[in-house]
Design a protein around this motif. Structure first.
Motif, PDB file in Angstrom:
ATOM      1  N   CYS A 109       3.664  -5.437   6.477  1.00  0.00           N
ATOM      2  CA  CYS A 109       3.416  -4.278   5.614  1.00  0.00           C
ATOM      3  C   CYS A 109       1.952  -4.269   5.221  1.00  0.00           C
ATOM      4  CB  CYS A 109       4.302  -4.351   4.367  1.00  0.00           C
ATOM      5  SG  CYS A 109       4.026  -3.014   3.165  1.00  0.00           S
ATOM      6  N   ILE A 110       1.357  -3.095   5.152  1.00  0.00           N
ATOM      7  CA  ILE A 110      -0.023  -2.956   4.699  1.00  0.00           C
ATOM      8  C   ILE A 110      -0.036  -2.088   3.449  1.00  0.00           C
ATOM      9  CG2 ILE A 110      -0.379  -1.064   6.365  1.00  0.00           C
ATOM     10  CD1 ILE A 110      -3.356  -1.826   6.427  1.00  0.00           C
ATOM     11  N   VAL A 111      -0.723  -2.574   2.409  1.00  0.00           N
ATOM     12  CA  VAL A 111      -0.883  -1.809   1.174  1.00  0.00           C
ATOM     13  C   VAL A 111      -2.359  -1.478   1.039  1.00  0.00           C
ATOM     14  CG1 VAL A 111      -0.523  -1.733  -1.311  1.00  0.00           C
ATOM     15  CG2 VAL A 111       1.041  -3.052   0.127  1.00  0.00           C
ATOM     16  N   VAL A 112      -2.666  -0.186   0.938  1.00  0.00           N
ATOM     17  CA  VAL A 112      -4.063   0.241   0.958  1.00  0.00           C
ATOM     18  C   VAL A 112      -4.425   0.977  -0.322  1.00  0.00           C
ATOM     19  CG1 VAL A 112      -3.996   0.446   3.463  1.00  0.00           C
ATOM     20  CG2 VAL A 112      -3.659   2.482   2.081  1.00  0.00           C
ATOM     21  N   ASP A 113      -5.631   0.772  -0.760  1.00  0.00           N
ATOM     22  CA  ASP A 113      -6.230   1.562  -1.827  1.00  0.00           C
ATOM     23  C   ASP A 113      -6.271   3.024  -1.384  1.00  0.00           C
ATOM     24  OD1 ASP A 113      -8.333   2.702  -3.587  1.00  0.00           O
ATOM     25  OD2 ASP A 113      -8.722   0.621  -4.121  1.00  0.00           O
ATOM     26  N   PHE A 114      -6.112   3.952  -2.315  1.00  0.00           N
ATOM     27  CA  PHE A 114      -6.228   5.364  -1.945  1.00  0.00           C
ATOM     28  C   PHE A 114      -7.541   5.622  -1.219  1.00  0.00           C
ATOM     29  CE2 PHE A 114      -7.588   9.703  -2.425  1.00  0.00           C
ATOM     30  CZ  PHE A 114      -6.430  10.446  -2.247  1.00  0.00           C
ATOM     31  N   ALA A 115      -8.614   4.993  -1.705  1.00  0.00           N
ATOM     32  CA  ALA A 115      -9.930   5.207  -1.105  1.00  0.00           C
ATOM     33  C   ALA A 115     -10.083   4.543   0.255  1.00  0.00           C
ATOM     34  CB  ALA A 115     -11.032   4.718  -2.050  1.00  0.00           C
ATOM     35  N   MET A 116      -9.036   3.891   0.730  1.00  0.00           N
ATOM     36  CA  MET A 116      -8.987   3.352   2.087  1.00  0.00           C
ATOM     37  C   MET A 116      -7.784   3.936   2.820  1.00  0.00           C
ATOM     38  SD  MET A 116     -11.593   1.198   2.051  1.00  0.00           S
ATOM     39  CE  MET A 116     -11.459  -0.227   3.127  1.00  0.00           C
ATOM     40  N   GLY A 117      -7.363   5.126   2.401  1.00  0.00           N
ATOM     41  CA  GLY A 117      -6.125   5.720   2.897  1.00  0.00           C
ATOM     42  C   GLY A 117      -6.047   5.888   4.399  1.00  0.00           C
ATOM     43  N   TRP A 118      -7.185   6.108   5.048  1.00  0.00           N
ATOM     44  CA  TRP A 118      -7.209   6.253   6.500  1.00  0.00           C
ATOM     45  C   TRP A 118      -6.597   5.044   7.219  1.00  0.00           C
ATOM     46  CZ3 TRP A 118      -9.653   2.056   8.246  1.00  0.00           C
ATOM     47  CH2 TRP A 118     -10.585   1.447   7.391  1.00  0.00           C
ATOM     48  N   ALA A 119      -6.565   3.871   6.549  1.00  0.00           N
ATOM     49  CA  ALA A 119      -6.039   2.661   7.181  1.00  0.00           C
ATOM     50  C   ALA A 119      -4.544   2.770   7.466  1.00  0.00           C
ATOM     51  CB  ALA A 119      -6.315   1.440   6.302  1.00  0.00           C
ATOM     52  N   LEU A 120      -3.847   3.695   6.800  1.00  0.00           N
ATOM     53  CA  LEU A 120      -2.432   3.876   7.106  1.00  0.00           C
ATOM     54  C   LEU A 120      -2.242   4.460   8.503  1.00  0.00           C
ATOM     55  CD1 LEU A 120      -0.453   4.988   3.946  1.00  0.00           C
ATOM     56  CD2 LEU A 120      -0.777   2.738   4.946  1.00  0.00           C
TER      57      LEU A 120
END
Length: 456
Positions: A109-120
């Protein structure tokens, strides 16, 4: 069942990294392993200020948290406070690196900061679960989720810039917001950077559809109107730092703990605590007015002054302004400070981490926002929660020493504000205790292992 391995990807700024580490430690406490990703520059600062008892400086205890560094796509001479350039660098350099990290560590699972949303998009491509984590208020999360509505209502134009300087509400029940809270528009004097940042935010926001989980570092009782407006946001906070013999400090600066023994010597509820976060800058004139204002109060004060707090790097402050009534440190263990019984109030820039840390300790606020969402947080503290006061500038735009003394005196004489602060503290405690809404939401996320549902 195999141990879940979570990759945590914060935006590389102090106010984002700190709550992300608290969140990661919660995951570890509940049986997960975490791959915590920092940019190389921040990782080195992180490790140099580490306070961990362990074999090396890269793991916590039994490697349940693994600290990993990655390049940020910028050259060594680039300025990391240029947010637009940093966002472009991150988005261009990290996707392939993240793919390799996911493969190498068997990330589930990956949890990303909103400001790194592209990582999803990377997570989706790799076929693993993904979740958003928002380190600021739920109101700011709702704002970013409703950018098309802001354009439709004529509040901002298609480039993201305010049509006029104004206040507005996302819904009738929500608190007032200001166009000053749009952080990409803080670079309006640089239209290229402003447009770059706006496009980046829009791209990150589009990735929200790839995640079932929108987690936010707040509590239901702090922002109930927001959850009525956008119930998909799940409050899991406040995520407060845990201090023990094996904790990882997320500070980019070495913490001066000498202030704790100094606080021990001060009377109960007597000290004015002053801290403005990791970005705020002062002109020398304003800095000196603040210093003389604190002296005028004739109260003990603890003041956090980073080396780069003043535009004039040559200004001398420590020996000039620190005396029998005051203590100055370059950086301190803020949550420990705020929970100390000698603290009377908090003069703050109103960053969200500082806001929820102060509220969680039942402290009244004197609000001095610097930029971005801090403007909204100040309005919310003063006008909605009614647990703080703001400062008024004079005709020259200066907050005078007399104004500082007057507001400190007014705040500490207002028993209603102090009572509301204590009541709010109790409500927040109820949210994070076992069975509380934040605790239950966090458990739901941790215990969620059905395949392919988070990305559906």
């Amino acid at each position: 069942m195999n141990t879940p391995i979570v990759l945590a990807l914060p935006y590389p700024a102090q106010g984002h990294v700190t709550p992300f580490m608290s969140f990661s430690q919660k995951l570890v406490e509940n049986g997960c392993k975490v791959i915590f990703v920092n940019t190389e520059i921040n990782h080195n600062r992180f490790v140099s200020s580490m306070m961990v008892r362990e074999k090396d400086n890269n793991t916590l205890d039994d490697e349940t948290i693994k600290l990993v560094s990655v390049p940020d796509g910028l050259s060594p001479e680039d300025e990391r406070t240029n947010f637009a350039k940093q966002c472009v660098g991150l988005k261009s350099s990290l996707p392939s690196i993240l793919e390799k990290l996911i493969e190498d560590y068997g990330v589930s699972c990956i949890v990303v900061d909103f400001a790194m949303g592209w990582a999803l998009e990377v997570a989706n491509k790799m076929g693993i679960k993904g979740a958003f984590f928002f380190p600021a208020s739920a109101a700011m999360f709702a704002l970013l989720n409703n950018i098309p509505m802001l354009i439709h209502r004529g509040i901002i134009d298609s480039s993201g810039l305010p049509v006029t300087k104004r206040t507005f509400r996302l819904s009738e029940s929500m608190a007032l917001m200001s166009t000053e809270t749009l952080y990409w528009s803080n670079t309006a004097n640089d239209p290229i950077n402003a447009k770059t940042l706006f496009d980046y935010v829009m791209h990150c926001g589009q990735a929200l559809t790839m995640s079932h989980w929108w987690l936010c570092n707040t509590a239901y009782d702090l922002e109930p109107a927001v959850f009525s407006f956008l119930p998909k946001i799940l409050p899991i906070g406040p995520l407060l730092r845990t201090y023990n013999t094996n904790y990882i400090t997320t500070s980019f600066w070495e913490e001066d703990s000498s202030c704790m023994s100094w606080l021990d010597q001060q009377p109960h509820a007597s000290v004015v605590y002053v801290a403005f976060g990791s970005f705020a800058l002062f002109e020398e004139t304003q800095f000196r007015e603040l210093a003389f204002g604190l002296e005028l109060t004739k109260r003990p004060f603890l003041w956090v002054v980073r080396q780069d707090s003043v535009n004039n790097k040559n200004v001398s402050y420590k020996h000039e302004f620190e005396g029998s009534k005051g203590k100055i440190v370059e950086w301190g263990p803020q949550q420990k400070i705020l929970s100390h019984p000698s603290i009377a109030c908090f003069i703050s820039h109103c960053g969200w981490n500082s806001t929820i840390e102060g509220l969680s300790n039942g402290l009244p606020f004197l609000c001095w926002p610097y930029f971005s969402d801090q403007v909204y947080d100040k309005m919310y503290i003063c006008d909605e929660l009614k647990v703080g006061l703001g400062f008024d500038s004079d005709e020259n735009g200066l907050i005078s020493r007399e104004e500082i003394k007057a507001k400190v005196d007014k705040l500490l004489a207002d028993e209603n504000i102090r009572l509301r602060s204590r009541v709010l503290k109790k409500k927040i405690e109820n949210n994070i205790q076992q069975g509380g809404s934040s605790s239950e939401n966090l458990n739901k996320f941790i215990n969620y292992h059905e395949p392919n549902t988070i990305n559906s």
